[in-house]
Design a protein around this motif. Structure first.
Motif, PDB file in Angstrom:
ATOM      1  N   TRP A  35       0.838  -1.199   0.000  1.00  0.00           N
ATOM      2  CA  TRP A  35       0.000   0.000   0.000  1.00  0.00           C
ATOM      3  C   TRP A  35       0.876   1.252   0.000  1.00  0.00           C
ATOM      4  O   TRP A  35       0.635   2.188  -0.774  1.00  0.00           O
ATOM      5  CB  TRP A  35      -0.902   0.010   1.229  1.00  0.00           C
ATOM      6  N   ALA A  36       1.898   1.255   0.865  1.00  0.00           N
ATOM      7  CA  ALA A  36       2.775   2.426   0.951  1.00  0.00           C
ATOM      8  C   ALA A  36       3.495   2.671  -0.362  1.00  0.00           C
ATOM      9  O   ALA A  36       3.578   3.812  -0.843  1.00  0.00           O
ATOM     10  CB  ALA A  36       3.781   2.230   2.088  1.00  0.00           C
ATOM     11  N   ALA A  37       4.022   1.594  -0.967  1.00  0.00           N
ATOM     12  CA  ALA A  37       4.739   1.735  -2.235  1.00  0.00           C
ATOM     13  C   ALA A  37       3.807   2.210  -3.352  1.00  0.00           C
ATOM     14  O   ALA A  37       4.173   3.070  -4.167  1.00  0.00           O
ATOM     15  CB  ALA A  37       5.388   0.407  -2.619  1.00  0.00           C
ATOM     16  N   ASN A  38       2.588   1.674  -3.383  1.00  0.00           N
ATOM     17  CA  ASN A  38       1.637   2.051  -4.435  1.00  0.00           C
ATOM     18  C   ASN A  38       1.158   3.494  -4.289  1.00  0.00           C
ATOM     19  O   ASN A  38       0.989   4.206  -5.289  1.00  0.00           O
ATOM     20  CB  ASN A  38       0.430   1.109  -4.416  1.00  0.00           C
ATOM     21  N   LEU A  39       0.936   3.915  -3.041  1.00  0.00           N
ATOM     22  CA  LEU A  39       0.533   5.312  -2.819  1.00  0.00           C
ATOM     23  C   LEU A  39       1.650   6.269  -3.243  1.00  0.00           C
ATOM     24  O   LEU A  39       1.381   7.316  -3.842  1.00  0.00           O
ATOM     25  CB  LEU A  39       0.185   5.529  -1.350  1.00  0.00           C
ATOM     26  N   ALA A  40       2.896   5.898  -2.941  1.00  0.00           N
ATOM     27  CA  ALA A  40       4.028   6.730  -3.361  1.00  0.00           C
ATOM     28  C   ALA A  40       4.133   6.765  -4.874  1.00  0.00           C
ATOM     29  O   ALA A  40       4.367   7.824  -5.474  1.00  0.00           O
ATOM     30  CB  ALA A  40       5.322   6.195  -2.749  1.00  0.00           C
ATOM     31  N   PHE A  45       4.006   9.850  -9.564  1.00  0.00           N
ATOM     32  CA  PHE A  45       4.156   9.660 -11.010  1.00  0.00           C
ATOM     33  C   PHE A  45       2.830   9.390 -11.726  1.00  0.00           C
ATOM     34  O   PHE A  45       2.826   8.987 -12.890  1.00  0.00           O
ATOM     35  CB  PHE A  45       5.135   8.507 -11.279  1.00  0.00           C
ATOM     36  N   GLY A  46       1.718   9.608 -11.052  1.00  0.00           N
ATOM     37  CA  GLY A  46       0.435   9.397 -11.697  1.00  0.00           C
ATOM     38  C   GLY A  46       0.232   7.935 -12.055  1.00  0.00           C
ATOM     39  O   GLY A  46       0.521   7.038 -11.266  1.00  0.00           O
ATOM     40  N   TYR A  47      -0.248   7.702 -13.277  1.00  0.00           N
ATOM     41  CA  TYR A  47      -0.527   6.334 -13.717  1.00  0.00           C
ATOM     42  C   TYR A  47       0.700   5.633 -14.299  1.00  0.00           C
ATOM     43  O   TYR A  47       0.640   4.445 -14.631  1.00  0.00           O
ATOM     44  CB  TYR A  47      -1.628   6.349 -14.789  1.00  0.00           C
ATOM     45  N   LYS A  48       1.807   6.333 -14.432  1.00  0.00           N
ATOM     46  CA  LYS A  48       2.933   5.848 -15.228  1.00  0.00           C
ATOM     47  C   LYS A  48       3.558   4.547 -14.738  1.00  0.00           C
ATOM     48  O   LYS A  48       4.162   3.819 -15.526  1.00  0.00           O
ATOM     49  CB  LYS A  48       4.014   6.936 -15.305  1.00  0.00           C
ATOM     50  N   LEU A  49       3.451   4.253 -13.442  1.00  0.00           N
ATOM     51  CA  LEU A  49       4.115   3.061 -12.910  1.00  0.00           C
ATOM     52  C   LEU A  49       3.178   1.866 -12.735  1.00  0.00           C
ATOM     53  O   LEU A  49       3.526   0.895 -12.070  1.00  0.00           O
ATOM     54  CB  LEU A  49       4.787   3.392 -11.574  1.00  0.00           C
ATOM     55  N   LEU A  50       2.013   1.913 -13.358  1.00  0.00           N
ATOM     56  CA  LEU A  50       1.115   0.757 -13.296  1.00  0.00           C
ATOM     57  C   LEU A  50       1.743  -0.489 -13.922  1.00  0.00           C
ATOM     58  O   LEU A  50       1.451  -1.618 -13.514  1.00  0.00           O
ATOM     59  CB  LEU A  50      -0.210   1.079 -13.996  1.00  0.00           C
ATOM     60  N   SER A 188      12.151   6.732 -15.415  1.00  0.00           N
ATOM     61  CA  SER A 188      12.947   7.953 -15.328  1.00  0.00           C
ATOM     62  C   SER A 188      13.893   7.805 -14.139  1.00  0.00           C
ATOM     63  O   SER A 188      13.710   6.929 -13.294  1.00  0.00           O
ATOM     64  CB  SER A 188      12.050   9.181 -15.129  1.00  0.00           C
ATOM     65  N   SER A 189      14.903   8.653 -14.075  1.00  0.00           N
ATOM     66  CA  SER A 189      15.862   8.557 -12.975  1.00  0.00           C
ATOM     67  C   SER A 189      15.171   8.748 -11.623  1.00  0.00           C
ATOM     68  O   SER A 189      15.529   8.117 -10.629  1.00  0.00           O
ATOM     69  CB  SER A 189      16.970   9.590 -13.154  1.00  0.00           C
ATOM     70  N   ALA A 190      14.154   9.590 -11.604  1.00  0.00           N
ATOM     71  CA  ALA A 190      13.455   9.855 -10.342  1.00  0.00           C
ATOM     72  C   ALA A 190      12.582   8.682  -9.907  1.00  0.00           C
ATOM     73  O   ALA A 190      12.348   8.482  -8.713  1.00  0.00           O
ATOM     74  CB  ALA A 190      12.596  11.107 -10.488  1.00  0.00           C
ATOM     75  N   SER A 191      12.097   7.907 -10.882  1.00  0.00           N
ATOM     76  CA  SER A 191      11.177   6.816 -10.540  1.00  0.00           C
ATOM     77  C   SER A 191      11.885   5.503 -10.234  1.00  0.00           C
ATOM     78  O   SER A 191      11.261   4.565  -9.728  1.00  0.00           O
ATOM     79  CB  SER A 191      10.189   6.577 -11.692  1.00  0.00           C
ATOM     80  N   ILE A 192      13.175   5.411 -10.517  1.00  0.00           N
ATOM     81  CA  ILE A 192      13.895   4.146 -10.337  1.00  0.00           C
ATOM     82  C   ILE A 192      13.818   3.613  -8.908  1.00  0.00           C
ATOM     83  O   ILE A 192      13.557   2.416  -8.707  1.00  0.00           O
ATOM     84  CB  ILE A 192      15.364   4.283 -10.812  1.00  0.00           C
ATOM     85  N   PRO A 193      14.002   4.443  -7.855  1.00  0.00           N
ATOM     86  CA  PRO A 193      13.905   3.895  -6.497  1.00  0.00           C
ATOM     87  C   PRO A 193      12.548   3.255  -6.194  1.00  0.00           C
ATOM     88  O   PRO A 193      12.481   2.189  -5.565  1.00  0.00           O
ATOM     89  CB  PRO A 193      14.155   5.119  -5.609  1.00  0.00           C
ATOM     90  N   ILE A 194      11.472   3.888  -6.653  1.00  0.00           N
ATOM     91  CA  ILE A 194      10.139   3.334  -6.389  1.00  0.00           C
ATOM     92  C   ILE A 194       9.913   2.067  -7.209  1.00  0.00           C
ATOM     93  O   ILE A 194       9.315   1.098  -6.733  1.00  0.00           O
ATOM     94  CB  ILE A 194       9.044   4.382  -6.690  1.00  0.00           C
TER      95      ILE A 194
END
Length: 415
Positions: A35-40, A45-50, A188-194
């Motif tokens: 839940w925490a990871a999905n909320l982040a 990043f909006g829908y981009k990490l689905l 993206s570089s910003a989304s890699i950790p998530i």
């Protein structure tokens, strides 16, 4: 035998009676950490990490399907097989780390229940953790597996209905963008950790041990080849169905976060609930907290079962809550996790506690995955049902990918 022949005339009804073990495991796929990871992911990043949920679900389904085969073919769980086929020193070390992983998992799950109680009733985290742990221990000690399975199915249904309600009252969801993002990778570089956090934390070691145990609740005998074949077929559909539900629920959380919070970053569950109230009304915030409570309690129950199963397996015994070793394994898992929460909550935040628990899981997970691959690829263990070469290669590639992601995740966490 008459029951078996009777079931053959009604394959659809037979499969419905078989559904359950996969849903027990799927609860770990929708635990508070997810839940925490999905909320982040949704809020940043909006829908981009689905697409991350889609990829992680495919990997999870493949690994869970493989370990369930081990339970069906051998009639023993992953822990029992490790004790039987590995050198005693090696098996004890591996299974001891697996018990610690179950405790670490229970930390996140019980903490989730405590956070939900804080959101609903303003209870302090230590008190909420003690109440959650007490409920879980009472529930596991006083109910049979079949009753636990029914309750877990009920919890999963309630979580799904709660999230469906949230989606229904959101006035603006871009379903076209969400559908595209489900299958189109965006990095993206910003989304890699998530991304690494989501992919590395979805597959959890305790779930691999647990699935090999609970799948045996549907076995009749291991001498009848037709029964084994039937179970292997039904297990495949049960796992696919359960992982699909997990995919739907996790995707729903990202969609809600993307539609309601983006681009306001959410890093705490409490923060999400507080932001829902002015945006969608108090009812949505209460239902959100209730869904989170159901997820915390249900996943705590499965973490306790996994701990009991692993500990009993060290003594070459199956999970049986009436057996002293299984009971002790459950108590070690739940009590140790509760003590850890009470102590850590005095010196750090709930978010940091979740991070610490995920870091230990990241360290232990590759050990469990490669143990599973070794056992399911062994003719001595699996006979003619051992992994064929391409299945073994796919499993090894997944294991290496998850290992690399988890190493990077651990390094990033400490840096």
């Amino acid at each position: 035998m008459r029951k078996f022949l009777r079931d053959k005339r009604h394959p659809a009804l037979d499969f419905l009676r078989y559904v359950g073990p996969g849903l027990i495991v799927a609860v770990g796929f929708i635990d508070p950490g997810n839940w925490a990871a999905n909320l982040a992911a949704g809020s940043q990043f909006g829908y981009k990490l689905l697409w991350v949920i889609t990829l992680s679900t495919i990997m999870l389904a493949f690994l869970q399907h493989n370990v369930a085969h081990l339970g069906i073919v051998t009639g023993k769980c992953l822990s029992e097989n490790a004790t039987q086929y590995l050198k005693p020193v090696v098996s004890r070390i591996i299974l001891s780390t697996a018990v610690l992983a179950s405790i670490s998992t229970a930390v996140a799950e019980i903490l989730g229940g405590a956070i939900a109680l804080e959101m609903l009733f303003k209870l302090p985290i230590p008190l909420g953790a003690i109440l959650t742990a007490g409920l879980v221990i009472w529930f596991l000690f006083s109910n049979s597996y079949s009753k636990i399975e029914k309750v877990i199915i009920g919890f999963v249904s309630l979580i799904g209905l709660a999230l469906l309600f949230e989606i229904f009252i959101i006035p603006h969801i871009d379903w076209l963008s969400a559908a595209k993002a489900t299958i189109r990778p965006s990095i993206s570089s910003a989304s890699i950790p998530i991304i690494m956090s989501a992919l590395g934390a979805v597959v959890m070691p305790h779930n691999l041990f647990l699935h090999s145990e609970v799948i045996q609740s549907r076995q009749w005998n291991l001498e009848n080849e037709a029964v084994i074949q039937k179970q292997l077929k039904f297990e495949f559909f049960d796992t696919l169905f359960s992982m699909f539900l997990g995919w739907v629920i996790n995707s729903a959380i990202i969609i809600i976060a993307a539609a309601v919070f983006f681009p306001k970053v959410v890093t705490e569950i409490n923060q999400a609930q507080e932001m829902l109230t002015p945006l969608l009304g108090p009812a949505s915030a209460i239902i959100f907290a209730l869904a989170f409570l159901f997820a915390g309690i249900a996943s705590s129950v499965t973490a306790g079962m996994a701990g009991g199963s692993i500990f009993a397996g060290i003594f070459s015994e199956p999970y049986d809550i009436h057996d002293p070793h299984s009971k002790l394994g459950v108590l070690i898992t739940i009590v140790a996790a509760t003590i850890a929460i009470c102590v850590l909550s005095l010196v750090t935040t709930t978010f940091d506690i979740l991070i610490y628990s995920q870091v230990f899981l990241s360290i232990q997970l590759p050990i469990t995955i490669f143990l599973q691959i070794y056992l399911t690829s062994s003719k001595k263990v699996m006979g003619k049902y051992k992994n064929v070469w391409y299945t073994k290669m796919l499993l090894l590639l997944m294991g290496l990918l998850i290992t690399v992601l988890n190493i990077i995740l651990v390094m990033n966490t400490f840096s």
